[in-house]
Design a protein around this motif. Structure first.
Motif, PDB file in Angstrom:
ATOM      1  N   ARG A 211       0.614  -1.138  -0.095  1.00  0.00           N
ATOM      2  CA  ARG A 211      -0.230  -0.009   0.031  1.00  0.00           C
ATOM      3  C   ARG A 211       0.880   1.367  -0.157  1.00  0.00           C
ATOM      4  O   ARG A 211       0.426   2.065  -0.943  1.00  0.00           O
ATOM      5  N   SER A 212       1.791   1.186   0.939  1.00  0.00           N
ATOM      6  CA  SER A 212       2.670   2.332   1.143  1.00  0.00           C
ATOM      7  C   SER A 212       3.386   2.619  -0.338  1.00  0.00           C
ATOM      8  O   SER A 212       3.413   3.793  -0.700  1.00  0.00           O
ATOM      9  N   HIS A 213       3.813   1.668  -0.683  1.00  0.00           N
ATOM     10  CA  HIS A 213       4.725   1.689  -2.095  1.00  0.00           C
ATOM     11  C   HIS A 213       4.034   2.292  -3.178  1.00  0.00           C
ATOM     12  O   HIS A 213       4.385   3.185  -3.949  1.00  0.00           O
ATOM     13  N   ILE A 214       2.734   1.683  -3.361  1.00  0.00           N
ATOM     14  CA  ILE A 214       1.760   2.261  -4.418  1.00  0.00           C
ATOM     15  C   ILE A 214       1.230   3.431  -4.223  1.00  0.00           C
ATOM     16  O   ILE A 214       1.345   4.490  -5.304  1.00  0.00           O
ATOM     17  N   ASP A 215       1.134   3.917  -3.029  1.00  0.00           N
ATOM     18  CA  ASP A 215       0.879   5.601  -2.703  1.00  0.00           C
ATOM     19  C   ASP A 215       1.877   6.447  -2.970  1.00  0.00           C
ATOM     20  O   ASP A 215       1.521   7.417  -3.579  1.00  0.00           O
ATOM     21  N   ARG A 216       3.244   6.088  -2.908  1.00  0.00           N
ATOM     22  CA  ARG A 216       4.291   6.673  -3.015  1.00  0.00           C
ATOM     23  C   ARG A 216       4.544   7.001  -4.459  1.00  0.00           C
ATOM     24  O   ARG A 216       5.231   7.991  -4.835  1.00  0.00           O
ATOM     25  N   THR A 217       4.487   5.738  -5.026  1.00  0.00           N
ATOM     26  CA  THR A 217       5.135   5.628  -6.450  1.00  0.00           C
ATOM     27  C   THR A 217       3.978   5.495  -7.782  1.00  0.00           C
ATOM     28  O   THR A 217       4.460   5.999  -8.861  1.00  0.00           O
ATOM     29  N   GLU A 218       2.908   5.249  -7.199  1.00  0.00           N
ATOM     30  CA  GLU A 218       1.701   5.004  -8.114  1.00  0.00           C
ATOM     31  C   GLU A 218       2.185   3.812  -9.325  1.00  0.00           C
ATOM     32  O   GLU A 218       1.570   3.749 -10.430  1.00  0.00           O
TER      33      GLU A 218
END
Length: 334
Positions: A211-218
């Motif tokens: 979740r945090s990876h996708i939120d940060r990098t899309e």
């Protein structure tokens, strides 16, 4: 298969302070088949990274034209120099190194190797006969792909030789896509890895980590990246380190992910450095899957440290190698 989150405490427990009576052979003997007339630097970067990570005895099998660079940069590394065949290692290089291979705690094959008939045969022979941990990178992977695409070749069985579960494949996204040809021996659909991925997603074990990876990098493409890594690992019963903004470490039993890296690592030679780190850890007795996870983490930390000194755009693979000892000292406390 299950998702495993490696905490700092878990990773710090994978290496211990060296006893006072330790000698070099107890610190791990690592053999590296790498480099060619065209790509001499890859062998040097890989071997330097391995030595800085702690292997006690590192040797490199490379071509006569690539050998002087290693001697100049790092004279403590043993070099077995071979007369090149088509600019690359001849197939008899394996026999010439056989006594060293028998003493090796781990092997690396691939960085800068160049794909020829001879190098493909060396890769094939190592896969079929070497029972210790073995990291296959770059042109080592391309040799596997070439063997699989050869109608007379062994296809998926090439990775199912001696102790395949200790084999660590380190593809980037493009290599990972091409390596799926190795899975054809499991049928035309080859859905096993994808099905396991679907189950893990439904259990939610991976979603929180992503979740945090996708939120940060899309970077929504990570789902397909993970599924392909799991497919390859499941079909070939090996460890896959699928490199990228989110690096995936997968085997038949478990999966872990890491996004500790920095865009500063997106530069030529970084893959050679990671391969050297992982191979060195495996030679020092860290279990292959743990060595892959810890190696990715240490390279990420070294990349960040190098970035602090040289800036995001100025970092080179050599700077990452220079940062490894300080990162290990600070991370492990010795």
């Amino acid at each position: 298969m299950y998702y495993q989150n490696y905490t700092d405490a878990m990773m710090k427990g994978l290496l211990h302070q060296l006893p006072a009576n330790t000698h070099k052979y107890q610190r791990g003997v690592l053999g590296i088949f790498a480099g060619s007339d065209r790509y001499p630097g890859s062998a040097t970067l890989c071997a330097e990274a391995a030595t800085r990570t702690g292997s006690g005895y590192t040797y490199v099998v490379t071509t006569e034209q690539a050998a002087p660079l290693i001697w100049y940069r790092h004279p403590s590394i043993t070099v077995l120099s071979e007369q090149a065949q088509n600019g690359a290692l001849p197939k008899n290089a394996y026999d010439d190194a056989s006594e060293l291979i028998e003493k090796s705690d781990a092997l690396i094959i691939g960085p800068g190797l160049t794909v020829t008939d001879d190098t493909c045969r060396i890769v094939e022979r190592i896969c079929k006969t070497y029972t210790g941990p073995c990291v296959i990178d770059a042109d080592g992977l391309n040799c596997l792909i070439a063997l699989a695409n050869d109608e007379s070749g062994p296809r998926g069985q090439i990775c199912q030789g001696a102790n395949a579960a200790a084999r660590i494949l380190t593809p980037h996204a493009g290599e990972l896509e091409r390596m799926l040809v190795l899975c054809t021996s499991r049928g035309p659909n080859g859905r096993e890895g994808y099905q396991v991925f679907d189950v893990i997603r439904q259990r939610g074990e991976l979603e929180e980590a992503l979740r945090s990876h996708i939120d940060r990098t899309e970077n929504t493409g990570v789902y397909e990246h993970i599924a392909k890594a799991m497919k390859l690992a499941c079909d070939l019963d090996c460890i896959v380190v699928a490199k990228g903004p989110l690096t995936v470490i997968a085997s038949q039993e478990r999966i872990s992910v890491s996004d500790i890296g920095t865009p500063a690592l997106a530069k030529a030679g970084s893959g050679d450095v990671l391969t050297g780190i992982i191979g060195s850890l495996a030679a020092q007795g860290v279990a292959p899957f743990d060595a892959a996870v810890l190696g990715v983490h240490l390279q990420g930390l070294a990349g960040r440290l190098a970035q602090g000194a040289w800036g995001q755009r100025g970092v080179c693979a050599e700077d990452v190698i220079t940062a490894i000892p300080a990162v290990m000292r600070d991370f492990f406390g010795f």
